[in-house]
Design an enzyme around this catalytic site. Structure first.
Site, PDB file in Angstrom:
ATOM      1  N   GLY A   1       0.809  -1.198   0.000  1.00 22.67           N
ATOM      2  CA  GLY A   1       0.000   0.000   0.000  1.00 22.67           C
ATOM      3  C   GLY A   1       0.848   1.255   0.000  1.00 22.67           C
ATOM      4  CB  SER A   2       0.458   4.583  -1.513  1.00 28.92           C
ATOM      5  OG  SER A   2       0.820   4.100  -2.789  1.00 28.92           O
ATOM      6  N   GLY A   3       1.448   5.310   1.265  1.00 37.95           N
ATOM      7  CA  GLY A   3       1.299   5.900   2.582  1.00 37.95           C
ATOM      8  C   GLY A   3       2.458   5.561   3.506  1.00 37.95           C
ATOM      9  CG  HIS A   4       3.500   2.079   4.173  1.00 37.29           C
ATOM     10  ND1 HIS A   4       2.869   2.273   5.383  1.00 37.29           N
ATOM     11  CD2 HIS A   4       2.747   1.169   3.505  1.00 37.29           C
ATOM     12  CE1 HIS A   4       1.812   1.487   5.447  1.00 37.29           C
ATOM     13  NE2 HIS A   4       1.703   0.814   4.314  1.00 37.29           N
TER      14      HIS A   4
ATOM     15  CE  LYS B   1       4.862  -3.548   3.589  1.00 38.62           C
ATOM     16  NZ  LYS B   1       4.893  -3.588   2.111  1.00 38.62           N
TER      17      LYS B   1
ATOM     18  CG  ASP C   1       0.953  -6.368   1.160  1.00 38.48           C
ATOM     19  OD1 ASP C   1       1.131  -5.694   0.146  1.00 38.48           O
ATOM     20  OD2 ASP C   1       0.691  -5.870   2.264  1.00 38.48           O
TER      21      ASP C   1
ATOM     22  CG  HIS D   1      -1.148  -1.173   7.059  1.00 37.07           C
ATOM     23  ND1 HIS D   1      -0.350  -2.232   7.366  1.00 37.07           N
ATOM     24  CD2 HIS D   1      -0.964  -0.922   5.757  1.00 37.07           C
ATOM     25  CE1 HIS D   1       0.298  -2.611   6.284  1.00 37.07           C
ATOM     26  NE2 HIS D   1      -0.046  -1.844   5.293  1.00 37.07           N
TER      27      HIS D   1
END
Lengths: 333, 207
Positions: free
Chosen positions: A54-57, A105, A110, A219
């Site tokens: 996911g994006s945001g990391h 991960k 995922d 998350h």
């Protein structure tokens, strides 16, 4: 919610456009499905190390694409794993005869999407393997849960396997190395505030001013325990204790200590915490030989930090020190 | 009444409207125990299904289900994409080349969808997942197998509602909610809720 965005639906695409503009010398971004690939891909004769999630990391994973690290990164929507066709596109854009290693991960989404992508790529005759990283000591590894999460150790795993791929190791060797790193890396995280996912518009969990979440993932999910705010000394001691006793790390062990900001914690606090962790490890006779301090695997604007310890040997140290040229990690070049 | 490609497509459009209407509710349920993306992801997937149906006219119910499956797998991501995608894909395989789906075939397709979800997600009843809505739904559908499509779907939706309610008291053992352990008790599983919403939308569309 205050954020520098236009529309929650276009956050990831617009961010990738900026990443491409800022780092056109190392990477390029392809659209539909969105992937980030090394500027010199496809790689000839070298294993392609690919990761995503996911994006945001940020900077994980797109910020680690470049020479000596990732061949490609596959960004999903915010906090949502990418789809199998996007992973497959990244494999096709980078992978040659030497094959590819997917770094996954341990989160259900995922694992499911990368598993499917691996099957699609294999059906096209590409040699694709995958490893699942699960370094979070907060989660009990039991057959009754999804197992430990993959957190801070992912950054170290991507650097070390990327260096091995860069020097020309075979896929068998890179995969074996990845499993070794996964076996000797452990992490723990804490949150002082919750992040706000753009499309949700409000914080991912409610936390009072005098509370912290201990044992968080990346998350915006709540941690394993909610406790009162304590001093940095107390907090870091508890984090070091959780990580050291898990592997366990023993007196005389040489380690890499990675002190990570979850996005909203400033460096003044992060260095403060890092100093405490160094002192506590020294008191235990654990030798910190390498360090990484900064925001490298984040959870949007969440205030908080994580500590990661990797047990080093000569090979891992050499690979950690090897040249790397990516937007977020750059040395030796 | 039997179900044709046209009626299944209409049911999917109705489901997309229901998901859009409940988008915020699903986000909130997920916010409590996970990462607040379930409503957004389901809405993105079903909106894409509607677009796909606008630009293609699959001729059999199986082709419609397959279109839904591939769209969900390629647009949703997360755990919901592969799980719902697998459900529609397995149902599509079971539907074969039938031009019309009667009650008996529908029940078989629902059973295949459940088995697909369980094979992919490795969840069993009581794990606090979408499976807790699907298992009772399929059992209820099997009990109603002798009746028409609308009656079977209504029985399945009623059972799915109760199944989703039952997840409130469970400790999650799969997915991101499992990391919370006991702390996740008291919250309905968002996947079970979306399964119940979809079955209700199908049941209403079949009437």
């Amino acid at each position: 919610m205050k954020k520098i965005i236009n529309d929650p639906k276009t956050v990831v695409a617009e961010s990738l456009r900026g990443l491409a503009a800022a780092h056109a010398d190392v990477l390029r971004v392809e659209d539909d499905p969105a992937i980030v690939v090394r500027v010199d891909a496809p790689l000839d004769g070298k294993v392609a190390v690919i990761s995503g999630g996911g994006s945001g990391h940020e900077p994980l994973h797109g910020g680690f694409v470049g020479q000596g690290m990732l061949a490609a990164a596959v960004p999903g929507a915010v906090f949502t794993s990418p789809t199998p066709d996007a992973v497959e596109a990244a494999v096709k854009a980078t992978t040659g005869d030497a094959g590819a290693l997917l770094i996954v991960k341990n989160y259900t989404g995922d694992v499911l999407n990368f598993e499917t992508a691996g099957e699609l790529a294999a059906a096209e005759g590409l040699d694709v393997r995958s490893v699942v990283i699960d370094d979070d000591v907060a989660v009990k590894d039991s057959t009754y849960t999804a197992g430990r999460r993959g957190v801070g150790g992912t950054v170290l795993l991507e650097k070390i396997t990327g260096a091995a791929a860069e020097r020309g190791d075979t896929l068998d060797a890179v995969e074996a190395l990845a499993r070794k790193v996964i076996g000797q890396v452990r992490s723990i995280g804490v949150a002082l505030t919750a992040p706000t996912v753009p499309h949700a518009g409000e914080p991912s969990f409610d936390l009072a001013d005098d509370e912290i979440e201990f044992g968080i993932g990346i998350h915006g999910e709540p941690g394993i325990e909610r406790t009162a705010v304590v001093t940095a000394d107390e907090l870091v001691a508890r984090m070091v204790e959780a990580v050291v006793t898990d592997l366990p790390f023993a007196e005389g062990d040489k380690v890499l200590l990675f002190t990570n900001s979850m996005g909203g914690t400033p460096l003044v606090e992060l260095y403060l915490a890092h100093g405490i962790a160094e002192r506590l490890l020294a008191e235990r006779g654990i030798v910190v030989e390498r360090r990484l301090v900064g925001p490298y695997i984040t959870s949007l604007e969440m205030q908080g930090m994580s500590l990661t310890l990797l047990k080093l040997d000569d090979e891992l140290t050499e690979l950690w020190d090897a040249p790397v040229n990516t937007p977020a990690l750059r040395w030796g070049v | 009444m039997a179900c044709t490609a046209e009626t299944l497509a209409a049911a999917l459009r109705a489901a997309a409207a229901v998901i859009a209407e409940h988008r915020a509710e699903l986000v909130d349920l997920d916010r409590a125990i996970g990462d607040a993306d379930h409503g957004e992801n389901m809405d993105r997937g079903f909106t894409a299904i509607v677009s796909a149906l606008d630009s293609a006219t699959p001729e059999t119910p199986a082709a419609v289900a397959k279109l839904a499956a591939t769209t969900l797998i390629s647009k949703v991501g997360g755990a919901a994409g592969p799980l719902y995608g697998t459900a529609f894909l397995r149902a599509s395989v079971k539907l074969g080349d039938a031009a019309e789906v009667d009650g008996a075939l529908l029940v078989e397709a629902l059973r295949a969808a459940l088995e697909g979800v369980q094979a992919r997600g490795k969840a069993v009843g009581g794990d606090a997942t979408m499976v807790d809505a699907l298992i009772p739904a399929v059992s209820a559908a099997e009990e109603a197998a002798g009746s028409g499509v609308a009656e079977i779907l209504t029985a399945a939706a009623d059972a799915a509602d109760k199944g989703a309610e039952s997840t409130v008291d469970l400790v999650p053992r799969k997915g991101r909610a499992s990391y919370l352990g006991e702390r996740a008790k008291g919250h309905m599983d968002p996947g079970a809720r979306s399964t119940a919403l979809l079955l209700r939308a199908f049941a209403e569309a079949a009437k």
